[in-house]
Write an enzyme that holds these catalytic residues in place. Structure first.
Site, PDB file in Angstrom:
ATOM      1  N   LEU A  26      25.788  36.853  12.769  1.00 26.21           N
ATOM      2  CA  LEU A  26      25.983  38.084  13.520  1.00 26.21           C
ATOM      3  C   LEU A  26      25.897  39.225  12.510  1.00 26.21           C
ATOM      4  CD1 LEU A  26      29.076  37.152  15.746  1.00 26.21           C
ATOM      5  CD2 LEU A  26      26.682  37.277  16.456  1.00 26.21           C
ATOM      6  N   ASP A  27      25.457  40.388  12.971  1.00 25.38           N
ATOM      7  CA  ASP A  27      25.445  41.551  12.093  1.00 25.38           C
ATOM      8  C   ASP A  27      26.856  41.828  11.597  1.00 25.38           C
ATOM      9  OD1 ASP A  27      22.758  41.761  12.659  1.00 25.38           O
ATOM     10  OD2 ASP A  27      22.984  43.408  14.080  1.00 25.38           O
ATOM     11  N   ARG A  28      26.967  42.468  10.466  1.00 23.94           N
ATOM     12  CA  ARG A  28      28.249  42.684   9.790  1.00 23.94           C
ATOM     13  C   ARG A  28      29.332  43.259  10.703  1.00 23.94           C
ATOM     14  NH1 ARG A  28      28.965  43.349   4.161  1.00 23.94           N
ATOM     15  NH2 ARG A  28      26.716  43.297   4.145  1.00 23.94           N
ATOM     16  N   VAL A  30      29.372  43.325  14.017  1.00 26.07           N
ATOM     17  CA  VAL A  30      29.354  42.738  15.357  1.00 26.07           C
ATOM     18  C   VAL A  30      30.356  41.587  15.396  1.00 26.07           C
ATOM     19  CG1 VAL A  30      27.938  41.505  17.054  1.00 26.07           C
ATOM     20  CG2 VAL A  30      26.965  43.418  15.765  1.00 26.07           C
ATOM     21  N   ARG A 129      20.145  45.790  19.193  1.00 24.15           N
ATOM     22  CA  ARG A 129      20.286  47.153  18.696  1.00 24.15           C
ATOM     23  C   ARG A 129      18.939  47.878  18.701  1.00 24.15           C
ATOM     24  NH1 ARG A 129      23.826  46.044  13.342  1.00 24.15           N
ATOM     25  NH2 ARG A 129      23.934  48.319  13.274  1.00 24.15           N
TER      26      ARG A 129
END
Length: 195
Positions: A26-28, A30, A129
């Site tokens: 997952l993105d940092r 998120v 995003r």
């Protein structure tokens, strides 16, 4: 944390010395549900399911503006920007980039924002995003994928408003596994403040 929980995980994966047991990321900023493989057989099977898009992933996000369609799909290809920023960009109608598909359903409207449920049918970096920015509705609190003329918010969110809320896959025994992660406290509190 995973290795402390189960030391056998340190031997699992393609690069266990860097990311033991980690099948996806997952993105940092998120939050949400993830799956970590405890054995190499499970890792290989899950990796295959991610590659063939057999994994069910669902996210909750808050976008700027009011989406006019109650549901839809975004199919812009995604490519890395030509500069050295490392960011991704959607390529409407272009053959450049990798195929990507995001489906969404409007959950509700909150002032001039839209709470959405999004499902990724492909797994590109920053896909949700990038796709929502491409249709003119970037995610609230996203410092990377915002519109150029976007005004600062009166009540800024604690982080990008994106949460991996559901994850489903088939285990090695052929059983469907489904996991839910409720919206975390920081995002629930933010919605309460702005509603």
């Amino acid at each position: 944390w995973a290795v402390a929980h189960d030391p056998k995980i340190k031997e699992v994966g393609d690069f266990p010395e860097q990311r033991p047991g980690i099948v996806h990321r997952l993105d940092r900023d998120v939050s949400g549900v993830m799956v970590i493989a405890k054995t190499q057989d499970v890792y290989d099977d899950l990796k295959s399911q991610f590659k063939t898009h057999a994994i069910h992933k669902e996210y909750t996000g808050l976008t700027h503006g009011r989406l006019t369609d109650p549901s839809g799909r975004i199919t812009f290809a995604i490519a890395r920007k030509a500069d050295k920023s490392g960011l991704m960009v959607a390529r409407p109608g272009s053959q450049e980039g990798k195929e990507a598909e995001t489906r969404f359903t409007v959950e509700r409207y909150i002032k001039n924002w839209t709470l959405v449920r999004a499902q990724t049918l492909t797994g590109r970096g920053h896909q949700i995003r990038v796709h929502f920015k491409a249709i003119g509705h970037p995610l609230v609190g996203d410092p990377l994928y915002k519109l150029r003329k976007q005004r600062p918010m009166k009540v800024p969110p604690p982080r990008v408003f994106l949460h991996a809320s559901k994850l489903g896959f088939t285990d090695l025994a052929g059983q469907q596994r489904k996991y839910d992660s409720p919206l975390p406290v920081d995002l629930v509190q933010y919605l309460a403040r702005v509603s």
